[in-house]
Design an enzyme around this catalytic site. Structure first.
Site, PDB file in Angstrom:
ATOM      1  N   ARG A   8     -20.714  78.477  -0.751  1.00 22.24           N
ATOM      2  CA  ARG A   8     -20.605  77.025  -0.618  1.00 22.24           C
ATOM      3  C   ARG A   8     -19.467  76.700   0.342  1.00 22.24           C
ATOM      4  O   ARG A   8     -18.417  77.340   0.318  1.00 22.24           O
ATOM      5  CB  ARG A   8     -20.342  76.349  -1.973  1.00 22.24           C
ATOM      6  CG  ARG A   8     -21.532  76.359  -2.919  1.00 22.24           C
ATOM      7  CD  ARG A   8     -22.664  75.482  -2.413  1.00 22.24           C
ATOM      8  NE  ARG A   8     -23.805  75.435  -3.320  1.00 22.24           N
ATOM      9  CZ  ARG A   8     -24.838  76.254  -3.282  1.00 22.24           C
ATOM     10  NH1 ARG A   8     -24.883  77.230  -2.373  1.00 22.24           N
ATOM     11  NH2 ARG A   8     -25.842  76.133  -4.128  1.00 22.24           N
ATOM     12  N   ASP A  43     -23.219  80.208   6.720  1.00 22.49           N
ATOM     13  CA  ASP A  43     -24.500  79.582   6.384  1.00 22.49           C
ATOM     14  C   ASP A  43     -24.274  78.273   5.652  1.00 22.49           C
ATOM     15  O   ASP A  43     -25.226  77.534   5.419  1.00 22.49           O
ATOM     16  CB  ASP A  43     -25.356  80.519   5.526  1.00 22.49           C
ATOM     17  CG  ASP A  43     -26.759  79.959   5.290  1.00 22.49           C
ATOM     18  OD1 ASP A  43     -27.430  79.647   6.298  1.00 22.49           O
ATOM     19  OD2 ASP A  43     -27.164  79.823   4.120  1.00 22.49           O
ATOM     20  N   GLU A  56     -22.967  68.802   4.291  1.00 23.09           N
ATOM     21  CA  GLU A  56     -24.341  69.198   4.598  1.00 23.09           C
ATOM     22  C   GLU A  56     -25.306  68.051   4.303  1.00 23.09           C
ATOM     23  O   GLU A  56     -25.387  67.624   3.146  1.00 23.09           O
ATOM     24  CB  GLU A  56     -24.726  70.444   3.781  1.00 23.09           C
ATOM     25  CG  GLU A  56     -23.887  71.654   4.128  1.00 23.09           C
ATOM     26  CD  GLU A  56     -24.163  72.844   3.223  1.00 23.09           C
ATOM     27  OE1 GLU A  56     -23.619  73.930   3.487  1.00 23.09           O
ATOM     28  OE2 GLU A  56     -24.912  72.692   2.226  1.00 23.09           O
ATOM     29  N   HIS A  69     -27.650  76.391   6.224  1.00 22.73           N
ATOM     30  CA  HIS A  69     -27.877  76.623   4.792  1.00 22.73           C
ATOM     31  C   HIS A  69     -29.312  77.093   4.543  1.00 22.73           C
ATOM     32  O   HIS A  69     -30.023  76.549   3.683  1.00 22.73           O
ATOM     33  CB  HIS A  69     -27.577  75.363   3.989  1.00 22.73           C
ATOM     34  CG  HIS A  69     -27.252  75.651   2.548  1.00 22.73           C
ATOM     35  ND1 HIS A  69     -26.362  74.917   1.819  1.00 22.73           N
ATOM     36  CD2 HIS A  69     -27.706  76.609   1.696  1.00 22.73           C
ATOM     37  CE1 HIS A  69     -26.280  75.391   0.583  1.00 22.73           C
ATOM     38  NE2 HIS A  69     -27.095  76.428   0.492  1.00 22.73           N
TER      39      HIS A  69
END
Length: 292
Positions: A214, A238, A243, A264
């Site tokens: 995260r 990632d 987001e 992600h």
């Protein structure tokens, strides 16, 4: 899913649309849409919430329980997908194969050598790979890194994870001594901004840093400062703190070839999504069987 019950699908849902959309349904499958007490209270027919993810932080679990509503999540479906993506980022950052491909197209035919060495790259079997969070994904990454000959060490933030095949070290030792660091711990109070200025300040100058967990585990200001002012071999992310990010997000403006950011999507292999849907189907079948 259509064989189990009449199915209505919304590709996306805004917060103000949630209550109206779940009205009249006894089963809801959701991911990232917030179902808090006020929303659940208006869903008088709701009996089962299936979360198409592992985390249930978007659901008011206590209130759902008080209303007799079951909540089922999915686990373990993305382990192989995320671990593979982690390794792919690491190897690309070390080998820089896209640069070598361009070199081949542009320069090899002009040279007089059979092998264009270009920039150096190292083997993973000469490296220490530090894993932050030795859950299912962390263990799979450890397995893959070990297959390449890397020395694997790990740190468990909760202290609950243990594995006799790998050395457990303090967070400071992991950060100071690892040539590759990959983050796989969950986001919770004790891991929020776990990596900040102090932690980034002790990383090795030739480190490969990978975050597959995260974005909020890294203090975003500290991360950007480190990326702008420090030496590193490569960074693969990632996940980031926002987001989707705003167009002027600091990470997107770095334009550094040593940094790879993916949206992600490490969990989204075809097989992973299939396993996720299978778990949703199993949860619904189990619920339906309990009514018979």
């Amino acid at each position: 899913l259509r064989e189990l019950a009449p199915l209505t699908i919304y590709s996306s849902t805004e917060p103000q649309e949630t209550s109206e959309r779940i009205k009249g349904f006894d089963i809801v499958i959701t991911n990232k849409v917030v179902l808090d007490a006020s929303v659940i209270a208006r869903a008088t027919d709701l009996k089962l919430i299936c979360v198409a993810a592992t985390g249930t932080n978007n659901i008011d679990l206590k209130f759902a329980e008080s209303r007799g509503i079951q909540v089922r999540n999915a686990t373990g479906y993305s382990t192989y997908s995320v671990a593979q993506h982690c390794l792919s980022l690491c190897l690309e950052l070390i080998h820089k194969n896209r640069v070598r491909h361009d070199d081949c197209l542009l320069n090899w035919s002009k040279s007089k050598v059979f092998s264009m060495v270009g920039t150096d790259f190292d083997e993973l079997n000469s490296k220490r790979w530090g894993i932050l969070g030795l859950g299912a994904i962390g263990r799979q990454v450890a397995k893959l890194a070990s297959a390449f000959g890397a020395e694997v060490v790990y740190h468990s933030v909760s202290g609950k994870s243990s594995h006799t095949d790998y050395l457990s070290v303090s967070l400071a030792e992991l950060l100071e001594s690892s040539d590759v660091i990959s983050v796989h711990t969950s986001l919770r109070e004790e891991t929020f901004h776990l990596l900040s200025n102090k932690e980034f300040g002790i990383l090795k100058p030739n480190v490969v840093f990978l975050n597959m967990a995260r974005g909020q585990i890294c203090d975003p200001l500290a991360l950007v400062k480190w990326l702008k002012t420090s030496q590193f071999l490569g960074v693969g992310l990632d996940v980031i703190d926002q987001e989707p990010p705003s167009q002027d997000h600091a990470l997107l403006k770095l334009n550094d070839p040593k940094i790879i950011i993916t949206p992600h999507m490490a969990w989204t292999s075809r097989q992973s999504r299939h396993r996720l849907l299978e778990q949703m189907v199993t949860s619904i079948k189990s619920y339906q069987s309990s009514l018979e």
